[in-house]
Design an enzyme around this catalytic site. Structure first.
Site, PDB file in Angstrom:
ATOM      1  N   ARG A 105       6.084 -28.273 -29.149  1.00 57.10           N
ATOM      2  CA  ARG A 105       6.531 -28.892 -27.893  1.00 57.10           C
ATOM      3  C   ARG A 105       6.931 -27.749 -26.969  1.00 57.10           C
ATOM      4  O   ARG A 105       7.946 -27.070 -27.208  1.00 57.10           O
ATOM      5  CB  ARG A 105       7.721 -29.813 -28.177  1.00 57.10           C
ATOM      6  CG  ARG A 105       8.350 -30.495 -26.945  1.00 57.10           C
ATOM      7  CD  ARG A 105       9.507 -31.353 -27.416  1.00 57.10           C
ATOM      8  NE  ARG A 105      10.301 -31.863 -26.319  1.00 57.10           N
ATOM      9  CZ  ARG A 105      10.140 -33.053 -25.747  1.00 57.10           C
ATOM     10  NH1 ARG A 105       9.186 -33.848 -26.193  1.00 57.10           N
ATOM     11  NH2 ARG A 105      10.909 -33.457 -24.770  1.00 57.10           N
ATOM     12  N   HIS A 132       0.734 -35.137 -22.807  1.00 55.60           N
ATOM     13  CA  HIS A 132       1.647 -35.678 -23.826  1.00 55.60           C
ATOM     14  C   HIS A 132       0.845 -36.642 -24.714  1.00 55.60           C
ATOM     15  O   HIS A 132       1.104 -37.841 -24.758  1.00 55.60           O
ATOM     16  CB  HIS A 132       2.797 -36.410 -23.138  1.00 55.60           C
ATOM     17  CG  HIS A 132       4.017 -36.571 -23.993  1.00 55.60           C
ATOM     18  ND1 HIS A 132       4.063 -36.213 -25.328  1.00 55.60           N
ATOM     19  CD2 HIS A 132       5.259 -37.066 -23.701  1.00 55.60           C
ATOM     20  CE1 HIS A 132       5.254 -36.482 -25.807  1.00 55.60           C
ATOM     21  NE2 HIS A 132       6.000 -36.988 -24.848  1.00 55.60           N
ATOM     22  N   GLN A 135       2.517 -39.145 -27.357  1.00 60.64           N
ATOM     23  CA  GLN A 135       3.169 -40.305 -26.739  1.00 60.64           C
ATOM     24  C   GLN A 135       2.133 -41.368 -26.395  1.00 60.64           C
ATOM     25  O   GLN A 135       2.384 -42.569 -26.557  1.00 60.64           O
ATOM     26  CB  GLN A 135       3.912 -39.878 -25.480  1.00 60.64           C
ATOM     27  CG  GLN A 135       4.631 -41.024 -24.757  1.00 60.64           C
ATOM     28  CD  GLN A 135       5.774 -41.609 -25.569  1.00 60.64           C
ATOM     29  OE1 GLN A 135       6.653 -40.876 -25.994  1.00 60.64           O
ATOM     30  NE2 GLN A 135       5.761 -42.908 -25.786  1.00 60.64           N
ATOM     31  N   ASP A 228       8.195 -43.378 -15.680  1.00 60.41           N
ATOM     32  CA  ASP A 228       8.760 -42.211 -16.359  1.00 60.41           C
ATOM     33  C   ASP A 228       9.858 -41.658 -15.454  1.00 60.41           C
ATOM     34  O   ASP A 228       9.934 -42.016 -14.269  1.00 60.41           O
ATOM     35  CB  ASP A 228       7.650 -41.167 -16.595  1.00 60.41           C
ATOM     36  CG  ASP A 228       8.083 -40.043 -17.528  1.00 60.41           C
ATOM     37  OD1 ASP A 228       9.199 -40.115 -18.092  1.00 60.41           O
ATOM     38  OD2 ASP A 228       7.307 -39.086 -17.694  1.00 60.41           O
ATOM     39  N   CYS A 268       8.621 -43.877 -21.690  1.00 63.94           N
ATOM     40  CA  CYS A 268       8.622 -42.963 -22.841  1.00 63.94           C
ATOM     41  C   CYS A 268      10.003 -42.393 -23.142  1.00 63.94           C
ATOM     42  O   CYS A 268      10.174 -41.738 -24.171  1.00 63.94           O
ATOM     43  CB  CYS A 268       7.600 -41.856 -22.620  1.00 63.94           C
ATOM     44  SG  CYS A 268       7.950 -40.782 -21.205  1.00 63.94           S
ATOM     45  N   ARG A 296       6.055 -43.618 -32.228  1.00 61.34           N
ATOM     46  CA  ARG A 296       5.766 -42.186 -32.239  1.00 61.34           C
ATOM     47  C   ARG A 296       5.541 -41.726 -33.692  1.00 61.34           C
ATOM     48  O   ARG A 296       4.626 -40.953 -33.969  1.00 61.34           O
ATOM     49  CB  ARG A 296       6.926 -41.396 -31.610  1.00 61.34           C
ATOM     50  CG  ARG A 296       7.046 -41.509 -30.098  1.00 61.34           C
ATOM     51  CD  ARG A 296       5.938 -40.756 -29.382  1.00 61.34           C
ATOM     52  NE  ARG A 296       5.940 -39.344 -29.699  1.00 61.34           N
ATOM     53  CZ  ARG A 296       6.691 -38.422 -29.075  1.00 61.34           C
ATOM     54  NH1 ARG A 296       7.496 -38.793 -28.096  1.00 61.34           N
ATOM     55  NH2 ARG A 296       6.621 -37.143 -29.417  1.00 61.34           N
TER      56      ARG A 296
END
Length: 311
Positions: A105, A132, A135, A228, A268, A296
């Site tokens: 990440r 991402h 996700q 988001d 998310c 996830r």
């Protein structure tokens, strides 16, 4: 697994439509039978590196790797000094000798591409500034659970779409044969090259990609509503200006009412109630955000299993 056949998961369009469907089916199977697939039994080690703050990514990978029979090796990106104290290539060579896979990440997409080039083991993008993809696998799994299928559904993404989630939704949604709409201010659409690639994919999957500055137009009769945070990591100094810019795109009850009656709401996380999403929406009956957070783990177990060649 040989170098010639080794696969990585660095961005959403690295899975074909058939492979995406295969991974999602595996994720559903893994969710129903959490300990049936054990490709990391031994235990084999997976290096998990975090350069950015994390809750869902770290906890879901740690739990998922353990459930696959493996050992999650936590690497503090700040202490390791990847790209500062040591080059990405040298870190990749070292970790590739210690672990069976690497999860990272981080910031720039180019860094994780360098890691994949030199690691000698599968590398998974756990978030970069550009994409991402893990996700999105979790999001698609959640939609599939609620709607029964993905192809032909309309997903509306509101707010700041010039981000990793916007880019990943364009590519993954197109791969799934969905109609993906973005409702965002001028200049805040996903990356132009990503939109071009997504449109190319959609032309082969019967999906579509559309960008509008009109939030109501984006959500009209949609099956899925997504938003988001407006103030992503690294943009805290711009908070006041960004909140003013994106306020017309806040996911309110009035906007939700313009989608289909059975539309689901996704985020998310982390979420800021009263800004990008109203409290009554994220905590309301159409919200599926906690399923997203749980999924996830199942989706990431599926992509690790897929990459380890243990299907």
């Amino acid at each position: 697994m040989t170098g010639a056949t080794m696969r990585h998961f660095l961005r959403d369009d690295e899975l074909t439509p058939a492979e995406q469907a295969e991974v999602l089916a595996l994720a559903a199977e893994i969710k129903a039978n959490p300990f049936e697939h054990r490709p990391l039994h031994g235990p084999r080690t997976v290096a998990t590196i975090y350069d950015k703050p994390t809750l869902r990514t770290q906890s879901s990978f740690a739990a998922g790797i353990a459930e696959l029979g493996g050992h999650p090796m936590l690497v503090d990106g700040g202490l390791a000094g990847i790209g500062v104290r040591e080059s990405v290539a040298d870190v990749a060579r070292v970790l590739g000798r210690q672990a069976s896979a690497i999860v990272w990440r981080t910031y720039e997409q180019t860094k994780i591409e360098q890691m994949a080039e030199h690691a000698g083991v599968p590398v998974v993008n756990a978030l970069t500034d550009e994409f991402h993809p893990c996700q999105l696998l979790a999001d698609l799994l959640t939609i599939q659970e609620r709607k029964g299928a993905l192809k032909g559904l309309t997903a509306a993404f509101l707010g700041d779409a010039a981000c990793n989630m916007g880019n990943s939704w364009a590519l993954a949604g197109a791969t799934a044969g969905m109609h993906v709409r973005f409702g965002a201010p001028e200049g805040c659409a996903p990356d132009a090259d990503v939109l071009k690639k997504a449109a190319h994919i959609a032309a082969h999957t019967d999906g579509s990609i559309a960008v509008s500055t009109d939030a109501a137009e984006a959500v009209r009769d949609a099956d899925i509503l997504i938003t988001d945070t407006w103030v992503s990591m690294g943009k805290e100094d711009e908070a006041t200006a960004r909140i003013a810019l994106f306020s017309p795109y806040a996911l309110t009850a009035d906007l939700v009412a313009q989608a289909k009656p059975d539309a689901i709401v996704m985020h998310c996380l982390p979420a800021y109630r009263g800004k990008e999403i109203a409290a009554e929406v994220i905590d309301g009956p159409q919200s599926v955000v906690w399923d997203e957070a749980e999924n996830r783990r199942h989706a990431q177990k599926a992509i690790l299993t897929f990459l380890m060649g243990a299907l």
